[in-house]
Design a protein around this motif. Sequence first.
Motif, PDB file in Angstrom:
ATOM      1  N   GLY A  52       0.812  -1.203   0.000  1.00 54.84           N
ATOM      2  CA  GLY A  52       0.000   0.000   0.000  1.00 54.84           C
ATOM      3  C   GLY A  52       0.849   1.258   0.000  1.00 54.84           C
ATOM      4  O   GLY A  52       0.529   2.249  -0.672  1.00 54.84           O
ATOM      5  N   GLY A  53       1.958   1.215   0.741  1.00 55.41           N
ATOM      6  CA  GLY A  53       2.868   2.351   0.756  1.00 55.41           C
ATOM      7  C   GLY A  53       3.490   2.609  -0.607  1.00 55.41           C
ATOM      8  O   GLY A  53       3.639   3.763  -1.030  1.00 55.41           O
ATOM      9  N   LEU A  54       3.855   1.544  -1.311  1.00 54.60           N
ATOM     10  CA  LEU A  54       4.429   1.695  -2.659  1.00 54.60           C
ATOM     11  C   LEU A  54       3.401   2.276  -3.629  1.00 54.60           C
ATOM     12  O   LEU A  54       3.745   3.109  -4.483  1.00 54.60           O
ATOM     13  N   PHE A  55       2.149   1.833  -3.489  1.00 49.17           N
ATOM     14  CA  PHE A  55       1.092   2.421  -4.315  1.00 49.17           C
ATOM     15  C   PHE A  55       0.956   3.908  -4.016  1.00 49.17           C
ATOM     16  O   PHE A  55       0.766   4.735  -4.917  1.00 49.17           O
ATOM     17  N   GLY A  56       1.024   4.249  -2.708  1.00 47.03           N
ATOM     18  CA  GLY A  56       0.946   5.654  -2.324  1.00 47.03           C
ATOM     19  C   GLY A  56       2.099   6.469  -2.879  1.00 47.03           C
ATOM     20  O   GLY A  56       1.915   7.598  -3.356  1.00 47.03           O
ATOM     21  N   ILE A  57       3.306   5.918  -2.832  1.00 41.85           N
ATOM     22  CA  ILE A  57       4.483   6.610  -3.380  1.00 41.85           C
ATOM     23  C   ILE A  57       4.335   6.810  -4.881  1.00 41.85           C
ATOM     24  O   ILE A  57       4.662   7.876  -5.425  1.00 41.85           O
ATOM     25  N   ASP A  75      -3.964   8.274  -1.685  1.00 41.20           N
ATOM     26  CA  ASP A  75      -4.705   7.712  -0.557  1.00 41.20           C
ATOM     27  C   ASP A  75      -5.209   6.290  -0.810  1.00 41.20           C
ATOM     28  O   ASP A  75      -5.556   5.573   0.136  1.00 41.20           O
ATOM     29  N   ILE A  76      -5.294   5.885  -2.057  1.00 46.89           N
ATOM     30  CA  ILE A  76      -5.799   4.540  -2.356  1.00 46.89           C
ATOM     31  C   ILE A  76      -4.898   3.473  -1.740  1.00 46.89           C
ATOM     32  O   ILE A  76      -5.374   2.452  -1.225  1.00 46.89           O
ATOM     33  N   GLY A  77      -3.578   3.719  -1.771  1.00 41.49           N
ATOM     34  CA  GLY A  77      -2.631   2.751  -1.199  1.00 41.49           C
ATOM     35  C   GLY A  77      -2.875   2.496   0.278  1.00 41.49           C
ATOM     36  O   GLY A  77      -3.062   1.353   0.706  1.00 41.49           O
ATOM     37  N   PRO A  78      -2.894   3.541   1.126  1.00 38.96           N
ATOM     38  CA  PRO A  78      -3.177   3.331   2.545  1.00 38.96           C
ATOM     39  C   PRO A  78      -4.574   2.761   2.814  1.00 38.96           C
ATOM     40  O   PRO A  78      -4.747   1.950   3.729  1.00 38.96           O
ATOM     41  N   MET A  79      -5.566   3.186   2.029  1.00 42.84           N
ATOM     42  CA  MET A  79      -6.912   2.624   2.216  1.00 42.84           C
ATOM     43  C   MET A  79      -6.901   1.124   1.931  1.00 42.84           C
ATOM     44  O   MET A  79      -7.490   0.328   2.676  1.00 42.84           O
ATOM     45  N   LEU A  80      -6.241   0.749   0.855  1.00 43.88           N
ATOM     46  CA  LEU A  80      -6.159  -0.664   0.496  1.00 43.88           C
ATOM     47  C   LEU A  80      -5.385  -1.452   1.549  1.00 43.88           C
ATOM     48  O   LEU A  80      -5.783  -2.561   1.935  1.00 43.88           O
ATOM     49  N   ALA A  81      -4.292  -0.883   2.028  1.00 41.62           N
ATOM     50  CA  ALA A  81      -3.490  -1.556   3.056  1.00 41.62           C
ATOM     51  C   ALA A  81      -4.285  -1.727   4.345  1.00 41.62           C
ATOM     52  O   ALA A  81      -4.189  -2.760   5.022  1.00 41.62           O
ATOM     53  N   LEU A  91      -1.313   1.800   8.873  1.00 42.34           N
ATOM     54  CA  LEU A  91      -0.338   2.728   9.458  1.00 42.34           C
ATOM     55  C   LEU A  91       0.966   2.722   8.660  1.00 42.34           C
ATOM     56  O   LEU A  91       1.514   3.792   8.340  1.00 42.34           O
ATOM     57  N   ILE A  92       1.452   1.535   8.318  1.00 40.58           N
ATOM     58  CA  ILE A  92       2.713   1.443   7.562  1.00 40.58           C
ATOM     59  C   ILE A  92       2.575   2.132   6.214  1.00 40.58           C
ATOM     60  O   ILE A  92       3.431   2.943   5.806  1.00 40.58           O
ATOM     61  N   ALA A  93       1.484   1.824   5.489  1.00 36.59           N
ATOM     62  CA  ALA A  93       1.276   2.424   4.171  1.00 36.59           C
ATOM     63  C   ALA A  93       1.107   3.935   4.284  1.00 36.59           C
ATOM     64  O   ALA A  93       1.663   4.696   3.470  1.00 36.59           O
ATOM     65  N   GLY A  94       0.313   4.359   5.293  1.00 37.89           N
ATOM     66  CA  GLY A  94       0.100   5.786   5.468  1.00 37.89           C
ATOM     67  C   GLY A  94       1.390   6.537   5.756  1.00 37.89           C
ATOM     68  O   GLY A  94       1.639   7.608   5.183  1.00 37.89           O
ATOM     69  N   LEU A  95       2.240   5.981   6.630  1.00 42.37           N
ATOM     70  CA  LEU A  95       3.513   6.633   6.957  1.00 42.37           C
ATOM     71  C   LEU A  95       4.446   6.672   5.756  1.00 42.37           C
ATOM     72  O   LEU A  95       5.122   7.691   5.508  1.00 42.37           O
ATOM     73  N   MET A  96       4.511   5.567   4.996  1.00 40.78           N
ATOM     74  CA  MET A  96       5.385   5.546   3.812  1.00 40.78           C
ATOM     75  C   MET A  96       4.974   6.609   2.805  1.00 40.78           C
ATOM     76  O   MET A  96       5.810   7.383   2.309  1.00 40.78           O
ATOM     77  N   ALA A 120       0.150  14.836   4.463  1.00 46.39           N
ATOM     78  CA  ALA A 120       0.864  13.784   5.187  1.00 46.39           C
ATOM     79  C   ALA A 120       0.037  13.302   6.382  1.00 46.39           C
ATOM     80  O   ALA A 120      -0.087  12.091   6.631  1.00 46.39           O
ATOM     81  N   ILE A 121      -0.533  14.256   7.109  1.00 43.35           N
ATOM     82  CA  ILE A 121      -1.362  13.894   8.262  1.00 43.35           C
ATOM     83  C   ILE A 121      -2.593  13.119   7.799  1.00 43.35           C
ATOM     84  O   ILE A 121      -2.955  12.077   8.370  1.00 43.35           O
ATOM     85  N   ALA A 122      -3.253  13.630   6.766  1.00 37.20           N
ATOM     86  CA  ALA A 122      -4.486  13.006   6.281  1.00 37.20           C
ATOM     87  C   ALA A 122      -4.245  11.590   5.763  1.00 37.20           C
ATOM     88  O   ALA A 122      -5.010  10.668   6.066  1.00 37.20           O
ATOM     89  N   THR A 123      -3.179  11.410   4.998  1.00 41.47           N
ATOM     90  CA  THR A 123      -2.887  10.095   4.422  1.00 41.47           C
ATOM     91  C   THR A 123      -2.629   9.060   5.513  1.00 41.47           C
ATOM     92  O   THR A 123      -3.094   7.921   5.438  1.00 41.47           O
ATOM     93  N   THR A 124      -1.879   9.476   6.552  1.00 39.79           N
ATOM     94  CA  THR A 124      -1.611   8.553   7.661  1.00 39.79           C
ATOM     95  C   THR A 124      -2.893   8.191   8.393  1.00 39.79           C
ATOM     96  O   THR A 124      -3.143   7.021   8.706  1.00 39.79           O
ATOM     97  N   LEU A 125      -3.724   9.202   8.676  1.00 36.66           N
ATOM     98  CA  LEU A 125      -4.983   8.934   9.372  1.00 36.66           C
ATOM     99  C   LEU A 125      -5.915   8.044   8.547  1.00 36.66           C
ATOM    100  O   LEU A 125      -6.606   7.170   9.096  1.00 36.66           O
ATOM    101  N   ILE A 126      -5.932   8.250   7.255  1.00 33.39           N
ATOM    102  CA  ILE A 126      -6.795   7.442   6.376  1.00 33.39           C
ATOM    103  C   ILE A 126      -6.404   5.973   6.453  1.00 33.39           C
ATOM    104  O   ILE A 126      -7.264   5.085   6.543  1.00 33.39           O
ATOM    105  N   GLY A 127      -5.101   5.689   6.429  1.00 34.58           N
ATOM    106  CA  GLY A 127      -4.645   4.305   6.529  1.00 34.58           C
ATOM    107  C   GLY A 127      -5.066   3.658   7.840  1.00 34.58           C
ATOM    108  O   GLY A 127      -5.553   2.522   7.865  1.00 34.58           O
TER     109      GLY A 127
END
Length: 457
Positions: A52-57, A75-81, A91-96, A120-127
Amino acid sequence: MNGNTTLMFTQMIGTLAVILVVAAFIGGSDIISKITSKNKKWVYSVFAGIMGGLFGIYGNLSSFQLGGARVSVRDIGPMLAGFTGGPIGGLIAGLMAAIHRIFIGFKTIDAPGDTTLACAIATTLIGIICGIISLKKHKILEKPLFALLVSALMEVMHLSIVLIVTKPFDKALETVKQIAIPFIAVNALGFCLMIIIITYMERQRNLTIEKSRLESELEVASVIQQSLLPGISNTYPGRDEVEVDGYMKAAKEVGGDFYDIFFVRPTKIAFVIGDVSGKGVPAALFMASSKIILQNCLRDIKDLEEAVKIANNAICDRNEADMFITIWVGILDLESGELNFVSAGHNAPVLSRGNHAEFLQEKNNFVVAGMHGVEYKGQKVQLEDNDVICLYTDGVTEAEDKNHNLFGEDRLLNCFRNDLSDPTELIGGVRKSINEFINGNSQFDDITMLCFKWKKQ
């Protein structure tokens, strides 16, 4: 729709398409199963988080800048993760994705209207939030409409954080107005499509596993069924007065046909062949239980007619599946050659005497397990030296060629008109004749044969 909005839709959908293709490839392969083969949930969560983090990157890299914002499908990466790996994966995907977003935006992070910190804050929270929702309501999240609603709410939250964190507010508001529709629509649609792909792949994988399990169990069932047949050899029946051979081939992995040979007295041997209505596992199970009941009755009760009657009643008492069996059972006196038999709705056996073969004339009784309290009438025939009796099920005479022609009784009789008296050679000849007749056509019924020859001592 203005030019900027059209451009955003086009670029975001292009990025989304790449992510969907990669996700479909990973979901359809055995990569995940190999990585998680140790069945440790945290391993799966970490893997889901990294993916998910790689998708986010990739979403960050393929983003485009509009004012102080980077419009992307990050955001799709963290949501999927979060959906697949729970809170840890989210959390891992959101932080990456968040750290990478800060890295590519660090030069403008203090610029007025820049959304780097907010994103950055939003993406982490979404994950994390998607992980918690999946942990509590995973089955509901599998529904596409619910996934669409959740992801849309996540993007609304994302834009709300942008409005709260980004300064000055008027620039943040202007940016949000420009990107809101494509940003929410594409990310929500992308997550919904991801859920559809993942659930479909998971369903297909489970079906494949279940199919493999069933095939394995059927293979074992086939071996068990073959083991229920008597082991005909030089040591069994082990009497010079009789030669025996048998053959059974189920149309499916297991079938409802059976044959049996066993001594009921020191000089009397029983020959049984039967055909259960139906096919597959239910017929095989019914066959196994009925075979044991019939064998016990024939051994314990001297009168053949009474033995079949008692067996019929016992099988009827346990016949919750409403099946029935056609059975032919004969008791051969090895010393005299006298054959007592009862036919319960079964095909007439072939009597081969020298180079002449004919169907053994018989009075058929009602099938076994069809009705409680049936009276069965037996018959007798005196065998001569080297006479052969061939028992078979209707799968022999009803074998079809590709034009749906039946093998039939005449072709069966022709197999015995070659002055053959060896049971093994006779069964082999019938099998060869059937195979030549059907010429590769599929077998729709079990094929079973039992041949025995009496030799006067």
